[in-house]
Write a protein that holds these residues in place. Structure first.
Motif, short mmCIF file in Angstrom:
data_model
loop_
_atom_site.label_atom_id
_atom_site.label_comp_id
_atom_site.label_asym_id
_atom_site.label_seq_id
_atom_site.Cartn_x
_atom_site.Cartn_y
_atom_site.Cartn_z
N GLU A 1 -0.95 -11.84 -2.13
CA GLU A 1 -1.16 -11.44 -3.53
C GLU A 1 -2.63 -11.52 -3.89
OE1 GLU A 1 1.21 -13.75 -6.23
OE2 GLU A 1 2.95 -13.60 -4.92
N GLU A 2 -3.29 -12.60 -3.45
CA GLU A 2 -4.70 -12.81 -3.78
C GLU A 2 -5.60 -11.78 -3.12
OE1 GLU A 2 -5.96 -16.84 -2.95
OE2 GLU A 2 -4.04 -17.61 -3.67
N LEU A 3 -5.29 -11.41 -1.88
CA LEU A 3 -6.16 -10.53 -1.11
C LEU A 3 -5.91 -9.05 -1.34
CD1 LEU A 3 -6.14 -12.58 2.19
CD2 LEU A 3 -8.12 -12.16 0.71
N ALA A 4 -4.71 -8.69 -1.73
CA ALA A 4 -4.37 -7.27 -1.89
C ALA A 4 -5.35 -6.50 -2.77
CB ALA A 4 -2.94 -7.13 -2.40
N PRO A 5 -5.79 -7.05 -3.91
CA PRO A 5 -6.75 -6.29 -4.72
C PRO A 5 -8.08 -6.03 -4.02
CG PRO A 5 -5.75 -8.03 -6.03
CD PRO A 5 -5.35 -8.26 -4.59
N LEU A 6 -8.40 -6.82 -3.02
CA LEU A 6 -9.65 -6.62 -2.28
C LEU A 6 -9.48 -5.64 -1.12
CD1 LEU A 6 -10.67 -10.38 -2.06
CD2 LEU A 6 -11.49 -8.68 -3.70
N LEU A 7 -8.25 -5.47 -0.66
CA LEU A 7 -8.01 -4.70 0.56
C LEU A 7 -7.26 -3.39 0.34
CD1 LEU A 7 -6.85 -7.74 2.73
CD2 LEU A 7 -9.09 -6.63 2.77
N LEU A 8 -6.64 -3.22 -0.81
CA LEU A 8 -5.79 -2.06 -1.07
C LEU A 8 -6.29 -1.27 -2.27
CD1 LEU A 8 -2.36 -3.85 -0.61
CD2 LEU A 8 -3.53 -2.41 1.05
N PRO A 9 -5.86 -0.02 -2.39
CA PRO A 9 -6.26 0.78 -3.56
C PRO A 9 -5.82 0.12 -4.86
CG PRO A 9 -5.12 2.15 -1.93
CD PRO A 9 -4.99 0.73 -1.47
N LEU A 10 -6.70 0.10 -5.84
CA LEU A 10 -6.40 -0.49 -7.14
C LEU A 10 -5.76 0.51 -8.10
CD1 LEU A 10 -9.61 -2.63 -7.74
CD2 LEU A 10 -7.35 -3.41 -6.99
N ASP A 11 -5.83 1.78 -7.73
CA ASP A 11 -5.32 2.82 -8.62
C ASP A 11 -3.93 3.30 -8.18
OD1 ASP A 11 -6.31 3.96 -6.32
OD2 ASP A 11 -7.25 5.67 -7.33
N ALA A 12 -3.02 2.34 -8.07
CA ALA A 12 -1.63 2.64 -7.72
C ALA A 12 -0.74 1.76 -8.59
CB ALA A 12 -1.37 2.34 -6.24
N PRO A 13 0.44 2.26 -8.97
CA PRO A 13 1.35 1.43 -9.76
C PRO A 13 1.68 0.13 -9.03
CG PRO A 13 2.14 3.69 -9.66
CD PRO A 13 1.01 3.58 -8.69
N ALA A 14 1.81 -0.95 -9.79
CA ALA A 14 2.12 -2.25 -9.20
C ALA A 14 2.86 -3.10 -10.22
CB ALA A 14 0.85 -2.96 -8.75
N PHE A 15 3.75 -3.94 -9.71
CA PHE A 15 4.48 -4.83 -10.61
C PHE A 15 4.70 -6.17 -9.96
CE2 PHE A 15 7.59 -2.10 -8.46
CZ PHE A 15 8.58 -2.98 -8.02
N VAL B 1 7.43 -3.66 3.85
CA VAL B 1 7.46 -2.32 3.27
C VAL B 1 8.91 -2.04 2.95
CG1 VAL B 1 7.19 0.14 3.74
CG2 VAL B 1 5.38 -1.45 4.40
N LEU B 2 9.16 -1.72 1.68
CA LEU B 2 10.50 -1.42 1.22
C LEU B 2 10.61 0.08 1.02
CD1 LEU B 2 10.73 -4.28 -1.41
CD2 LEU B 2 11.64 -4.27 0.92
N ALA B 3 11.49 0.71 1.80
CA ALA B 3 11.68 2.16 1.74
C ALA B 3 13.17 2.45 1.72
CB ALA B 3 10.97 2.81 2.94
N LEU C 1 -0.07 3.22 5.81
CA LEU C 1 0.64 2.16 5.09
C LEU C 1 0.93 0.99 6.01
CD1 LEU C 1 2.06 1.11 2.55
CD2 LEU C 1 4.09 2.39 3.28
N ARG C 2 1.32 1.29 7.23
CA ARG C 2 1.59 0.24 8.22
C ARG C 2 0.32 -0.57 8.51
NH1 ARG C 2 5.94 -0.53 11.16
NH2 ARG C 2 5.74 -1.59 13.12
N ARG C 3 -0.82 0.13 8.63
CA ARG C 3 -2.10 -0.58 8.83
C ARG C 3 -2.41 -1.48 7.64
NH1 ARG C 3 -3.69 4.24 11.24
NH2 ARG C 3 -4.68 5.02 9.35
N PHE C 4 -2.24 -0.95 6.42
CA PHE C 4 -2.46 -1.77 5.22
C PHE C 4 -1.62 -3.04 5.29
CE2 PHE C 4 -3.71 1.84 2.05
CZ PHE C 4 -5.04 1.69 2.38
N ALA C 5 -0.34 -2.90 5.62
CA ALA C 5 0.56 -4.06 5.67
C ALA C 5 0.06 -5.08 6.70
CB ALA C 5 1.98 -3.60 6.00
#
Length: 182
Positions: A76-90, A121-123, A162-166
């Motif tokens: 949770e802490e690292l995701a904003p540094l490593l992933l796009p910030l302009d995507a829906p999130a909850f 990854v939930l699909a 997406l797999r690389r991001f995960a």
């Protein structure tokens, strides 16, 4: 809360998500064949009946959308540094827990370390408690500030990306955890 559940289901459906009712304060879905269920706006009141319920997102019916589920605090802490910030999130309690992506070829998978879930990854065939629901511990699931589908459309990604991001988030989460211990 009862009317809010129906309103949350309507808002999610209008934003392109497939929804299904789940038990109150639970992730459990007791609707037969729910992965293939795609409720229309007109059908929602028959399924969200005024009794206390949660709303779950049915990722299979959500038009190629999927979620990157951050299961540990370090992710949770690292995701904003490593992933796009302009995507829906909850998430809950103001914490980033799930980031929504548009990835039509995604399939569900999880990354664990010592049997602890780090990232998933939930699909198709998976579901998530949606904003407007209440977690078993009583926390309310909400869109992160500025990260609802009204602010941003889900980022389109290939499943390979997406797999690389995960994997990057999961690996970095472990590094952060063990770096803090030194």
């Amino acid at each position: 809360m009862i009317q809010q559940t129906l309103e949350a289901a309507k808002a999610l459906t209008q934003a392109g998500f497939a929804v299904v009712p789940s038990l109150p304060r639970s992730k459990e879905i007791r609707v037969r064949g729910w992965p293939d269920l795609q409720l229309t706006l007109d059908e929602l009141p028959r399924h969200f009946t005024g009794s206390e319920q949660n709303v779950s997102i049915n990722w299979k019916g959500s038009g190629g959308r999927c979620a990157l589920d951050l299961d540990v605090t370090e992710a949770e802490e690292l995701a904003p540094l490593l992933l796009p910030l302009d995507a829906p999130a909850f998430g809950r309690a103001g914490r980033l827990r799930q980031i929504v992506f548009d990835c039509v070829d995604a399939s569900s998978f999880s990354l664990k370390y010592n049997n602890e879930m780090l990232v998933e990854v939930l699909a198709g065939g998976s579901a998530s408690l949606a904003p407007g629901s209440i977690q078993p511990d009583g926390e309310v699931v909400r869109w992160c500030v500025g990260r609802s589908p009204n602010e941003y459309a889900p980022k389109r990604l290939s499943f390979a990306r997406l797999r690389r991001f995960a994997h990057v988030v999961a690996g970095a989460a472990l590094l952060l955890r063990y770096w803090r211990e030194t």
